[in-house]
Design a protein around this motif. Structure first.
Motif, PDB file in Angstrom:
ATOM      1  N   PRO A 167      30.023  46.787  45.727  1.00  0.00           N
ATOM      2  CA  PRO A 167      30.966  45.772  46.217  1.00  0.00           C
ATOM      3  C   PRO A 167      30.292  44.616  46.944  1.00  0.00           C
ATOM      4  O   PRO A 167      30.932  43.585  47.179  1.00  0.00           O
ATOM      5  CB  PRO A 167      31.868  46.568  47.172  1.00  0.00           C
ATOM      6  CG  PRO A 167      31.048  47.745  47.597  1.00  0.00           C
ATOM      7  CD  PRO A 167      30.190  48.086  46.419  1.00  0.00           C
ATOM      8  N   LYS A 168      29.027  44.751  47.298  1.00  0.00           N
ATOM      9  CA  LYS A 168      28.314  43.653  47.970  1.00  0.00           C
ATOM     10  C   LYS A 168      27.775  42.630  46.980  1.00  0.00           C
ATOM     11  O   LYS A 168      27.354  41.544  47.372  1.00  0.00           O
ATOM     12  CB  LYS A 168      27.155  44.208  48.810  1.00  0.00           C
ATOM     13  CG  LYS A 168      27.581  45.230  49.852  1.00  0.00           C
ATOM     14  CD  LYS A 168      28.555  44.634  50.861  1.00  0.00           C
ATOM     15  CE  LYS A 168      28.869  45.639  51.967  1.00  0.00           C
ATOM     16  NZ  LYS A 168      29.844  45.104  52.945  1.00  0.00           N
ATOM     17  N   PHE A 169      27.732  42.985  45.699  1.00  0.00           N
ATOM     18  CA  PHE A 169      27.282  42.081  44.654  1.00  0.00           C
ATOM     19  C   PHE A 169      28.503  41.491  43.955  1.00  0.00           C
ATOM     20  O   PHE A 169      29.449  42.221  43.624  1.00  0.00           O
ATOM     21  CB  PHE A 169      26.432  42.805  43.615  1.00  0.00           C
ATOM     22  CG  PHE A 169      25.098  43.291  44.117  1.00  0.00           C
ATOM     23  CD1 PHE A 169      24.568  42.845  45.318  1.00  0.00           C
ATOM     24  CD2 PHE A 169      24.353  44.194  43.364  1.00  0.00           C
ATOM     25  CE1 PHE A 169      23.335  43.291  45.772  1.00  0.00           C
ATOM     26  CE2 PHE A 169      23.119  44.639  43.808  1.00  0.00           C
ATOM     27  CZ  PHE A 169      22.604  44.189  45.008  1.00  0.00           C
ATOM     28  N   GLU A 170      28.474  40.182  43.716  1.00  0.00           N
ATOM     29  CA  GLU A 170      29.577  39.515  43.024  1.00  0.00           C
ATOM     30  C   GLU A 170      29.017  38.587  41.954  1.00  0.00           C
ATOM     31  O   GLU A 170      27.969  37.971  42.143  1.00  0.00           O
ATOM     32  CB  GLU A 170      30.421  38.692  44.005  1.00  0.00           C
ATOM     33  CG  GLU A 170      31.058  39.508  45.117  1.00  0.00           C
ATOM     34  CD  GLU A 170      31.827  38.633  46.091  1.00  0.00           C
ATOM     35  OE1 GLU A 170      32.294  37.558  45.683  1.00  0.00           O
ATOM     36  OE2 GLU A 170      31.938  39.017  47.267  1.00  0.00           O
ATOM     37  N   LEU A 171      29.738  38.480  40.856  1.00  0.00           N
ATOM     38  CA  LEU A 171      29.367  37.554  39.787  1.00  0.00           C
ATOM     39  C   LEU A 171      30.072  36.223  40.034  1.00  0.00           C
ATOM     40  O   LEU A 171      31.283  36.173  40.186  1.00  0.00           O
ATOM     41  CB  LEU A 171      29.775  38.122  38.428  1.00  0.00           C
ATOM     42  CG  LEU A 171      29.540  37.229  37.209  1.00  0.00           C
ATOM     43  CD1 LEU A 171      28.074  36.851  37.072  1.00  0.00           C
ATOM     44  CD2 LEU A 171      30.037  37.927  35.948  1.00  0.00           C
ATOM     45  N   SER A 172      29.294  35.153  40.087  1.00  0.00           N
ATOM     46  CA  SER A 172      29.858  33.814  40.292  1.00  0.00           C
ATOM     47  C   SER A 172      29.756  33.007  38.997  1.00  0.00           C
ATOM     48  O   SER A 172      28.737  33.041  38.308  1.00  0.00           O
ATOM     49  CB  SER A 172      29.104  33.080  41.407  1.00  0.00           C
ATOM     50  OG  SER A 172      29.512  31.726  41.479  1.00  0.00           O
ATOM     51  N   SER A 173      30.811  32.274  38.692  1.00  0.00           N
ATOM     52  CA  SER A 173      30.829  31.415  37.499  1.00  0.00           C
ATOM     53  C   SER A 173      30.594  29.958  37.861  1.00  0.00           C
ATOM     54  O   SER A 173      30.922  29.063  37.083  1.00  0.00           O
ATOM     55  CB  SER A 173      32.171  31.563  36.769  1.00  0.00           C
ATOM     56  OG  SER A 173      33.245  31.147  37.611  1.00  0.00           O
TER      57      SER A 173
END
Length: 208
Positions: A70-76
Motif C-alpha cells: 500500500p505504500k507504493f502507488e502507480l502514477s499516470s
C-alpha cells in the motif's frame, strides 16, 4: 502537522523486476517517505532506438508488481500529458496535486552526474525537497564539480545505499527470447503475465 513525504520512482519498467522492488523499498525506508509513486515513462528519449513494449502491458505489469504494497502507488502523470516528459514538469505536476507534500525524485548516480545537462536543472533543484540518489556499495560521489555548476546541490542530495543487484530488464527480455530461465527475477504475478501474453519472445519486445 508534518508535511507528507512523496518519492518519485521513474522508469520504463519493461518489465518491472525484483531489483526495482528492492531499490524502491530501500528508497522508501532510507528517505523516510510516506508514499512512493512509480512513474511509468511512456516514451523515454534515451531509448528511441529500441522497441518498447506497449504502455498498456507495462502499466499492467507495474500494477501487478506493486499491488500488495500500500505504500507504493502507480502514477499516470506522464501518461496524462503529451511529451516530451521532463522531470521538472513531473515534479511540478505532482506538487500541484499534493500541495501539502515534499517531493523527492529518485535517480541513479549516472543521472546525478548528468544533471547539469537536464532540462532546467536549477529550477528542478528548487522544485524538489531532496533528490534521492541510488549509491552503489562503497562509492562516495564527489559533488564539488556539480556544486560549481549547480550551486546548492550538495544540500539537496540524499543518498540511498542500494545493494548491488545484477538484474536488468534487458537481460530478462533476452532470457525470455532465448528460452533461458527467468522466473526468479520477477514477482510471480509479473512472470505469469509475461507468460500469459507471450511477451518478449522476440529478441527485443515489439510495440503492440
Amino acid at each position: 502537522m508534518a508535511r507528507e513525504q512523496i518519492g518519485l520512482f521513474g522508469g520504463t519498467f519493461d518489465p518491472p523486476h525484483l531489483g526495482h522492488l528492492i531499490l524502491a523499498s530501500e528508497a522508501y525506508s532510507q528517505l523516510g517517505l510516506d508514499r512512493l509513486l512509480w512513474i511509468l515513462t511512456p516514451d523515454p528519449p534515451h531509448k528511441q532506438d529500441q522497441a518498447i513494449t506497449s504502455v498498456e502491458h507495462r502499466l499492467a505489469m507495474v500494477r501487478l508488481a506493486i499491488g500488495d504494497n500500500p505504500k507504493f502507488e502507480l502514477s499516470s502523470v506522464e501518461l496524462d500529458r503529451p511529451g516530451p516528459h521532463y522531470t521538472l514538469d513531473t515534479v511540478e505536476s505532482i506538487a500541484e496535486k499534493y500541495p501539502e507534500a515534499d517531493i523527492t525524485p529518485i535517480i541513479g548516480e549516472d543521472s546525478l552526474r548528468d544533471l547539469p545537462t537536464w532540462h532546467k536543472p536549477k529550477e528542478l533543484l528548487y522544485a524538489c525537497h531532496w533528490v534521492g540518489v541510488m549509491r552503489r556499495p562503497g562509492e562516495e560521489p564527489d559533488l564539488r564539480e556539480l556544486e560549481r555548476e549547480l550551486p546548492g546541490i550538495s544540500s539537496k542530495v540524499h543518498y540511498v545505499d542500494a545493494p548491488l543487484l545484477e538484474i536488468a530488464s534487458r537481460e530478462i527480455r533476452s532470457r525470455v527470447a532465448t528460452g533461458k530461465p527467468f522466473r526468479y527475477y520477477l514477482p510471480i504475478p509479473v512472470f505469469e503475465y509475461i507468460e500469459e501474453h507471450d511477451l518478449y519472445k522476440q529478441s527485443e519486445p515489439a510495440n503492440k
